[in-house]
Design an enzyme around this catalytic site. Structure first.
Site, mmCIF file in Angstrom:
data_model
loop_
_atom_site.group_PDB
_atom_site.id
_atom_site.type_symbol
_atom_site.label_atom_id
_atom_site.label_comp_id
_atom_site.label_asym_id
_atom_site.label_seq_id
_atom_site.Cartn_x
_atom_site.Cartn_y
_atom_site.Cartn_z
ATOM 1 C CB SER A 1 7.596 18.645 -26.362
ATOM 2 O OG SER A 1 6.698 17.851 -27.094
ATOM 3 C CE1 TYR B 1 4.244 18.093 -22.170
ATOM 4 C CE2 TYR B 1 4.131 17.942 -24.560
ATOM 5 C CZ TYR B 1 4.827 17.754 -23.386
ATOM 6 O OH TYR B 1 6.103 17.234 -23.421
ATOM 7 C CD GLU C 1 2.490 16.442 -29.094
ATOM 8 O OE1 GLU C 1 1.481 17.101 -29.371
ATOM 9 O OE2 GLU C 1 2.673 15.279 -29.489
HETATM 10 P P1 NAP Z 1 7.577 11.380 -17.314
HETATM 11 O O1 NAP Z 1 8.035 9.958 -17.257
HETATM 12 O O2 NAP Z 1 6.114 11.657 -17.367
HETATM 13 O O3 NAP Z 1 8.224 12.148 -16.072
HETATM 14 C C1 NAP Z 1 7.805 13.421 -15.734
HETATM 15 C C2 NAP Z 1 8.489 13.836 -14.460
HETATM 16 O O4 NAP Z 1 7.983 15.133 -14.097
HETATM 17 C C3 NAP Z 1 8.219 12.919 -13.262
HETATM 18 O O5 NAP Z 1 9.384 12.827 -12.487
HETATM 19 C C4 NAP Z 1 7.132 13.666 -12.506
HETATM 20 O O6 NAP Z 1 7.165 13.454 -11.107
HETATM 21 C C5 NAP Z 1 7.519 15.107 -12.761
HETATM 22 N N1 NAP Z 1 6.359 15.978 -12.607
HETATM 23 C C6 NAP Z 1 5.180 15.935 -13.263
HETATM 24 N N2 NAP Z 1 4.352 16.893 -12.837
HETATM 25 C C7 NAP Z 1 5.028 17.563 -11.866
HETATM 26 C C8 NAP Z 1 4.705 18.644 -11.024
HETATM 27 N N3 NAP Z 1 3.521 19.259 -11.110
HETATM 28 N N4 NAP Z 1 5.634 19.046 -10.119
HETATM 29 C C9 NAP Z 1 6.844 18.433 -10.050
HETATM 30 N N5 NAP Z 1 7.211 17.404 -10.824
HETATM 31 C C10 NAP Z 1 6.308 16.977 -11.723
HETATM 32 O O7 NAP Z 1 8.216 12.129 -18.580
HETATM 33 P P2 NAP Z 1 9.466 11.707 -19.489
HETATM 34 O O8 NAP Z 1 8.962 10.849 -20.597
HETATM 35 O O9 NAP Z 1 10.573 11.238 -18.621
HETATM 36 O O10 NAP Z 1 9.822 13.111 -20.150
HETATM 37 C C11 NAP Z 1 10.766 14.005 -19.535
HETATM 38 C C12 NAP Z 1 10.525 15.410 -20.039
HETATM 39 O O11 NAP Z 1 10.632 15.426 -21.469
HETATM 40 C C13 NAP Z 1 9.142 15.972 -19.730
HETATM 41 O O12 NAP Z 1 9.274 17.347 -19.482
HETATM 42 C C14 NAP Z 1 8.372 15.765 -21.021
HETATM 43 O O13 NAP Z 1 7.320 16.703 -21.155
HETATM 44 C C15 NAP Z 1 9.459 15.964 -22.045
HETATM 45 N N6 NAP Z 1 9.280 15.247 -23.308
HETATM 46 C C16 NAP Z 1 9.064 13.908 -23.314
HETATM 47 C C17 NAP Z 1 8.913 13.239 -24.518
HETATM 48 C C18 NAP Z 1 8.701 11.754 -24.575
HETATM 49 O O14 NAP Z 1 8.344 11.228 -25.645
HETATM 50 N N7 NAP Z 1 8.940 11.010 -23.494
HETATM 51 C C19 NAP Z 1 8.987 13.962 -25.732
HETATM 52 C C20 NAP Z 1 9.242 15.343 -25.672
HETATM 53 C C21 NAP Z 1 9.400 15.973 -24.461
HETATM 54 P P3 NAP Z 1 6.184 12.393 -10.360
HETATM 55 O O15 NAP Z 1 6.858 11.072 -10.491
HETATM 56 O O16 NAP Z 1 6.149 12.917 -8.971
HETATM 57 O O17 NAP Z 1 4.855 12.450 -11.074
#
Ligand code: NAP
Length: 326
Positions: A130, A154, A132
């Site tokens: 990320s 984070y 961040e």
């Molecule tokens: P998201 O919609 O919040 O999805 C996160 C996923 O992680 C969900 O499937 C969630 O499962 C799972 N998860 C969360 N906590 C967990 C735990 N303790 N154990 C097992 N699974 C867990 O995020 P996203 O936007 O798709 O982002 C995908 C990845 O990219 C993440 O790692 C995020 O940090 C990273 N990222 C995102 C962005 C952005 O702007 N979207 C930018 C940079 C990096 P549940 O459904 O069970 O909660």
């Protein structure tokens, strides 16, 4: 005759925004997808259902903090590629749950890399890093070599996971990549995140005279993009000759205030409905950040030209359509 792609991919975090769009992309490319979830209940897969792909994915429940479970899954399916998207992904939440965030976001990555090293070292591994991690930056745009100064639990967790991936690549020769993604949005974004929150509330409360949109610091600037395009970069990263880390971003930043003004303008909502709530301010905040996507475009062949206002037009239309259907 169509070439059949027999590759098998694991996607952790399959129930999230990027998990849904990446699944759709890989299914179109002929992959067999194993969705790794902590909770194998059908109501966890609303995003996959909305893309009408939930029934095409094999779901496996797995605690990524338990390495034996991870090893067993790799042994069972012998995947070609693993996309690790699972994480406690909210910066705000990480201030409330720093230990849980840091514990899960680092140990899950270490377990996956160890399991790959021990069981199937030819697996290609993608880690969701990320922007961040860079945090308090003094030089913009951010490149992959910009020094990191994380400003939240984070960000600390993602920086540690990032260097763990680099270390396994350098120490053991694993094909392991970090995709350092900047903010990317879509209709499937969870409602706790800023852009989705503004869209969701505005569309539903436009005619409610008592509604006020409460926000924190909206004068910060971020580099925003569109999730369905960003997941393509994840796939491209695992198709190269050599593993490397890439910044994935739009290349420009805009203030959160300008996003609200654009959405309110399109929906004919008065800015009198906006309230700055100091309780929503974070202990530390990145003022401005944007990245350089040149290496992703030149080395990966990633294509991205969308202006974020064009993305907002797509999101407003989708949000209105969904609201009117209900
Ligand atoms: P998201 O919609 O919040 O999805 C996160 C996923 O992680 C969900 O499937 C969630 O499962 C799972 N998860 C969360 N906590 C967990 C735990 N303790 N154990 C097992 N699974 C867990 O995020 P996203 O936007 O798709 O982002 C995908 C990845 O990219 C993440 O790692 C995020 O940090 C990273 N990222 C995102 C962005 C952005 O702007 N979207 C930018 C940079 C990096 P549940 O459904 O069970 O909660």
């Amino acid at each position: 005759m169509n070439k059949i792609n027999l590759k098998t991919a694991f996607i952790t975090g399959i129930s999230g925004q990027d998990g849904a769009y990446l699944s759709k992309l890989l299914l179109e490319k002929g992959y067999k997808i194993i969705g790794i979830t902590r909770n194998n209940h059908s109501d966890s897969f609303e995003k996959l259902k909305s893309l009408k792909i939930d029934e095409r994915i094999v779901m496996e429940e797995c605690d990524l903090l338990d390495i034996s479970s991870v090893i067993a899954l790799i042994d069972k399916y012998l995947p070609d590629e693993i996309y690790n998207l699972a994480a406690q992904s909210s910066v705000g939440q990480s201030f409330k749950q720093p230990i849980g965030t840091i514990n899960f976001n680092i140990i899950s990555v270490l377990n996956l890399l160890e399991a790959i090293r021990l069981m199937k070292p030819d697996v290609r591994f993608y880690q969701a890093s990320s922007s961040e991690m860079y945090g308090k930056v003094s030089n913009l745009p951010v490149s992959i070599n910009t020094p990191m100064h994380p400003l939240s639990p984070y960000a600390i967790s993602k920086a540690s996971a990032h260097w763990t991936v680099v270390n396994y690549r350098e120490s053991y020769g694993l094909y392991a990549c970090n995709g350092v993604l900047f903010n990317h949005e879509s209709y499937l974004r969870s409602s706790g995140f800023f852009v989705k929150k503004v869209l969701h509330e505005s569309v539903r409360n436009k005619y409610n005279p008592n509604w006020i949109l409460k926000v924190g610091n909206i004068d910060i600037k971020r580099d925003f993009g569109y999730s369905p395009n960003y997941v393509e970069a994840m796939w491209l990263m695992l198709q190269c000759e050599n593993a490397d880390d890439f910044i994935i971003c739009s290349g420009t930043s805009i203030t959160l205030r300008s996003i609200i003004e654009y959405i309110f303008g399109r929906l004919n909502i008065s800015l009198d409905r906006l309230l700055i709530d100091t309780d929503l301010m974070r202990p530390t905040e990145i003022e401005d950040i944007y990245g350089d996507n040149t290496p992703a475009k030149t080395k990966l062949g990633w294509k991205y030209e969308l202006d974020f206002y064009a993305v907002l037009d797509i999101l407003i239309a989708e949000e209105l359509k969904e609201f009117e259907l209900k």
